[in-house]
Enzyme design. Structure first.
Site, PDB file in Angstrom:
ATOM      1  N   ALA A  66       0.859  -1.179   0.000  1.00 37.31           N
ATOM      2  CA  ALA A  66       0.000   0.000   0.000  1.00 37.31           C
ATOM      3  C   ALA A  66       0.894   1.226   0.000  1.00 37.31           C
ATOM      4  O   ALA A  66       2.032   1.175   0.485  1.00 37.31           O
ATOM      5  CB  ALA A  66      -0.877  -0.012   1.240  1.00 37.31           C
ATOM      6  N   GLY A 111       0.594  -5.050   0.841  1.00 34.01           N
ATOM      7  CA  GLY A 111      -0.542  -5.088  -0.090  1.00 34.01           C
ATOM      8  C   GLY A 111      -0.183  -5.679  -1.446  1.00 34.01           C
ATOM      9  O   GLY A 111      -1.047  -6.223  -2.145  1.00 34.01           O
ATOM     10  N   GLU A 114      -0.566  -9.228  -0.923  1.00 38.27           N
ATOM     11  CA  GLU A 114      -2.005  -9.499  -0.768  1.00 38.27           C
ATOM     12  C   GLU A 114      -2.721  -9.480  -2.119  1.00 38.27           C
ATOM     13  O   GLU A 114      -3.639 -10.265  -2.362  1.00 38.27           O
ATOM     14  CB  GLU A 114      -2.623  -8.480   0.199  1.00 38.27           C
ATOM     15  N   GLU A 134       3.920  -5.390   7.484  1.00 40.12           N
ATOM     16  CA  GLU A 134       3.082  -4.372   8.125  1.00 40.12           C
ATOM     17  C   GLU A 134       3.435  -4.091   9.581  1.00 40.12           C
ATOM     18  O   GLU A 134       3.384  -2.940  10.026  1.00 40.12           O
ATOM     19  CB  GLU A 134       1.592  -4.765   8.021  1.00 40.12           C
TER      20      GLU A 134
END
Ligand code: COA
Length: 260
Positions: A66, A111, A114, A134
């Protein structure tokens, strides 16, 4: 539509999405998710796209997570929305009725990993590096790793990766079932395309139904899943390609599938 953060190349009967923020290691920002969401909706409606490849531009990253610059200003409310939006887009990708294959060409972190987890199959380049970093940032994964990763590599390995934030290489990722196969970097896309082209020789409606059934297995208990599979099996027995596939076998020739 014109996209700024992704590139979409439509080939004969499959598509290649390239995440395209190479100077930011293809970090997933709001614009990228918005564009990806729009593109996936278009792909859902396009009957001529029977498989999808997802990869990253540049020679360093699939996606480094992200966008931390955007994430940085989150609070309780906006953090939840941040997570929900990315998760929604990834679920939409996972629920496509065509095979979706991640070609992990470099870093797939946070992310980025993911996003690859929401693809149905993952191939990686020898130089790919993967992880859920994270907790280094004081957060937890927010786009599904706590849910999908245990189903892919098992609970203990998933937690090992998530709570240690360690970065793993492609061979280790293969050894725990996180990626299906590993190729030299320059062979990653050709080998992924070769796989897609193999799948495209099969009956498209059967391939789609298989994707749907395997996706459904994530949410159903065994009896429900078997009931669903039988129902989809029945549907497929009503297709022209079923007639053609079985007849071709009996006539000792290659089938000529039409996707009906
Ligand atoms: N969000 C926003 N920008 C990111 C980013 C992310 N997740 N990952 C990398 N970038 C940006 C960097 O800020 C840098 O931008 P700049 O040139 O404007 O400073 C650019 O991408 C290149 O990254 P850089 O860190 O200089 O590359 P590197 O080769 O030294 O390191 C990584 C590569 C992947 C190890 C490192 O970028 C990294 O740790 N990224 C964050 C990974 C992460 O924690 N992801 C989870 C997010 S929830």
């Amino acid at each position: 539509m014109d996209y700024q953060t992704i590139i979409f190349e439509k080939r004969s009967n499959y598509g290649i999405i390239t995440l395209n923020r190479p100077d930011k290691l293809n970090a997933l920002n709001f614009q990228l998710f918005t564009e990806l969401d729009t593109l996936i909706k278009e792909i859902e409606l396009d009957e001529n796209i029977n498989a999808l490849i997802l990869t990253g531009s540049g020679d360093k990253a699939f996606a480094a997570g992200a966008d931390i610059k955007e994430l940085n200003s989150s609070n309780v409310r906006s953090g939840k929305q941040f997570s929900e939006f990315g998760s929604k887009v990834m679920l939409r990708l996972e629920q496509l009725r065509i095979p979706v294959i991640a070609a992990i060409n470099g870093f797939a972190l946070g992310g980025g990993l993911e996003l690859a987890l929401s693809c149905h199959i993952r191939f990686a380049s020898e130089k790919a590096k993967m992880g859920q970093p994270e907790v280094n940032l004081g957060i937890i994964p927010g786009y599904g790793a706590t849910q999908r990763l245990p189903k892919i590599v098992g609970k203990a390995k998933a937690l090992e990766l998530i709570i240690s934030a360690k970065t793993i290489d492609a061979q280790y990722a293969k050894s725990i079932g996180l990626v299906n196969n590993v190729f030299p970097n320059e062979e990653l896309l050709p080998k992924t395309i070769e796989f897609v082209e193999l799948v495209l020789t099969k009956a498209p409606l059967a391939v789609s139904a298989a994707v749907e059934c395997v996706n459904a297995s994530q949410n159903l208990d065994l009896q429900e899943g078997l009931t669903y599979e039988s129902s989809r099996f029945g549907d497929i027995c009503g297709t022209q390609d079923f007639q053609e596939g079985t007849l071709a076998f009996l006539e000792k020739r290659n089938p000529n599938f039409c996707g009906k």
